[in-house]
Design an enzyme around this catalytic site. Structure first.
Site, PDB file in Angstrom:
ATOM      1  N   GLU A 264       0.835  -1.208   0.000  1.00 24.15           N
ATOM      2  CA  GLU A 264       0.000   0.000   0.000  1.00 24.15           C
ATOM      3  C   GLU A 264       0.871   1.261   0.000  1.00 24.15           C
ATOM      4  OE1 GLU A 264      -3.039  -0.383  -0.751  1.00 24.15           O
ATOM      5  OE2 GLU A 264      -3.140  -2.534  -0.325  1.00 24.15           O
ATOM      6  N   GLU A 293      -0.444  -0.861  -9.912  1.00 20.77           N
ATOM      7  CA  GLU A 293      -0.066  -2.133  -9.287  1.00 20.77           C
ATOM      8  C   GLU A 293       1.430  -2.413  -9.473  1.00 20.77           C
ATOM      9  OE1 GLU A 293      -2.355  -3.278  -7.466  1.00 20.77           O
ATOM     10  OE2 GLU A 293      -1.549  -5.208  -6.855  1.00 20.77           O
TER      11      GLU A 293
END
Ligand SMILES: [Zn+2]
Length: 501
Positions: A264, A293
């Site tokens: 994250e 990502e």
């Protein structure tokens, strides 16, 4: 003032307010998943729905179409930033106005019903109960892609929402080669001596302190962000100067929780690095989910599971957990052990992409009509057996495990694997550009890693689509080969394997 200048000035003022509304909505959503009292659910739903309606009205305002027309008519006068903003906004605008409010409403209802039915079906291990909802969502998805652009493959139209610039024609051969290469590596690992997990208990208080130290060292800016616990970890960009991340602590799984925070933080640093000067231009976004990502995975895997990182981490773990005696060798083996399993979110770096490829093949089959909804569980199980060597004992642990399809999010899954492919090529180039990279990581000096990503990815925001941004950063690379080389390099060494030629 020229007509072009006026149109651009008015458009950016309008977009700035639209982005501000987006920030309000994001803050409400963040609160909903972290701090909101349970009884606030219904009123929060109303607040979010109102903001969402205001956003839609603003985006589909006919003036937006007129500003875009004016700017497109004077293309040669536009700067690269303006041209990119116009291109991005044209795609968003057209997609919004081409969908009738009737279709949008039917889709929203099918999503909401689909989610409820999926939760029940997963609980009761009853795929048949969810099948009619899934069929409806598929039908509506096809209706949606027809309305947007009936001349293109429906999957390509869906990909525009997540990874613009990517097509089925590109993905199919890419994923097929990756699948074959991964199955070959997995077979070799299965025949080798297995690695030990780190299976001690680590009190959550110590983990909190460790995570805080690690994310700050990586370069996640706590003046512009914060870390909170959440049931399902996520990152949310609220506004310039406010990008928040969340995590989950597991007393019995130090590495999975820490990997989640690093993941994250990787997303968060990307959002923190989007140029503030791009506010209101239509460019201050991630170029794609896949590129997003790639940032999280690069930090989590390439850096966070490296030997150098584990060497740096050892003293920190020993400091926060003096009773455990965990060494860097334990951390390195524990971070990189491979074990084919049924559950995507628990998958290791080698098997993860096989989980994604199964889903890609199946949703493509559903949309092309070569797989019927009723046959989905069998098709799922057969692929798990073939690619991963495991067979789900129940549909709850098989075809029903992910939330995505229950919300009609078809075309989303490839982003995860695209992220790993981009990360592999970016990593290859970064390591060449920073010859002492691993020595610096071992000292806890992550600044050159972040600086490289800022320069080649974050600062580009959505000036171009992701494949072009990556190509600019790495040149013409074979991403599948980059990823397989990286995995064989790390896991081959750990498992004592040599890659067959
Ligand atoms: Zn992610």
């Amino acid at each position: 003032l020229s007509e072009t200048t006026t149109a651009w000035t008015e458009l950016t003022a309008h977009l700035t307010e639209l982005e501000t509304l987006g920030g309000v909505s994001a803050l409400l959503a963040w609160d909903q998943q972290t701090n909101m009292p349970p009884a606030a659910g219904a009123s929060r739903g109303k607040q979010l729905a109102l903001i969402s309606r205001m956003q839609h009205e603003r985006l589909t305002d006919p003036r937006v179409g007129a500003w875009l027309d004016t700017l497109e008519a004077s293309k040669t006068e536009l700067s690269p930033l303006q041209a990119a903003g116009v291109r991005n906004l044209r795609m968003r605008y057209d997609r919004s106005v081409k969908l009738s409010s009737d279709l949008v409403e039917r889709f929203a209802r099918a999503e909401s019903d689909g989610f409820t039915a999926w939760v029940q079906a997963k609980q009761n291990n009853d795929f048949a109960a969810f099948a009619p909802n899934l069929q409806l969502l598929l039908d509506l998805t096809l209706e949606k892609t027809q309305a947007i652009d009936s001349s293109r493959h429906p999957y390509d139209v869906l990909l525009d929402d997540f990874d613009p610039g990517m097509t089925v024609a590109q993905l199919k051969p890419l994923f097929a080669r990756l699948r074959d290469g991964l199955v070959q590596l997995l077979d070799a690992i299965a025949a080798a001596e297995q690695l030990a997990p780190v299976d001690e208990l680590f009190p959550v208080a110590g983990q909190r302190a460790l995570h805080a130290e690690v994310m700050a060292a990586l370069g996640y800016d706590l003046q512009s962000g914060r870390l909170d616990p959440a049931e399902h970890p996520f990152t949310i960009g609220i506004a310039p100067g406010d990008v928040r991340i969340t995590t989950h602590y597991y007393e019995d799984d130090l590495l999975s929780g820490l990997g989640g925070t690093i993941h994250e933080a990787g997303h968060g640093m990307y959002e923190q690095g989007l140029p503030v000067s791009f506010v209101g231009t239509g460019v201050r976004d991630a170029a794609s989910l896949g590129l997003h990502e790639s940032q999280s995975r690069f930090w989590e895997n390439t850096i966070g599971r490296s030997q150098a990182f584990c060497n740096w981490l050892e003293a920190k773990v020993q400091h926060h957990f003096p009773d455990t005696g965990v060494t860097s060798a334990d951390l390195y083996r524990g971070s990189n052990r491979v074990e084919p399993g049924l559950i995507r979110v628990a998958a290791d770096e080698v098997t993860y992409n096989l989980h994604i490829i199964v889903r890609f093949e199946l949703e493509l089959g559903l949309l092309e009509g070569t797989i019927a909804v009723a046959d989905l569980p069998d098709a799922w199980n057969a692929r798990y057996q073939e690619y991963l060597g495991v067979r789900p004992p129940t549909d709850a642990k098989g075809v029903l495990q992910d939330v995505h399809w229950s919300g009609g999010a078809f075309g989303y899954f490839p982003s995860y694997t695209l992220g790993n492919l981009y990360a592999a090529s970016l990593g290859n180039s970064m390591i060449k550009a920073i010859p002492d990279l691993w020595a610096r990581v071992e000292r806890g000096d992550f600044a050159p890693v972040l600086a490289w990503l800022r320069e080649h990815v974050h600062s580009k925001a959505h000036l171009q689509d992701a494949p072009l941004i990556v190509a600019d950063a790495v040149g013409e690379r074979d991403a599948v080969e980059d990823l397989l080389t990286y995995l064989w390099g790390r896991h081959g060494a750990l498992y004592g394997l040599t890659r067959p030629v």
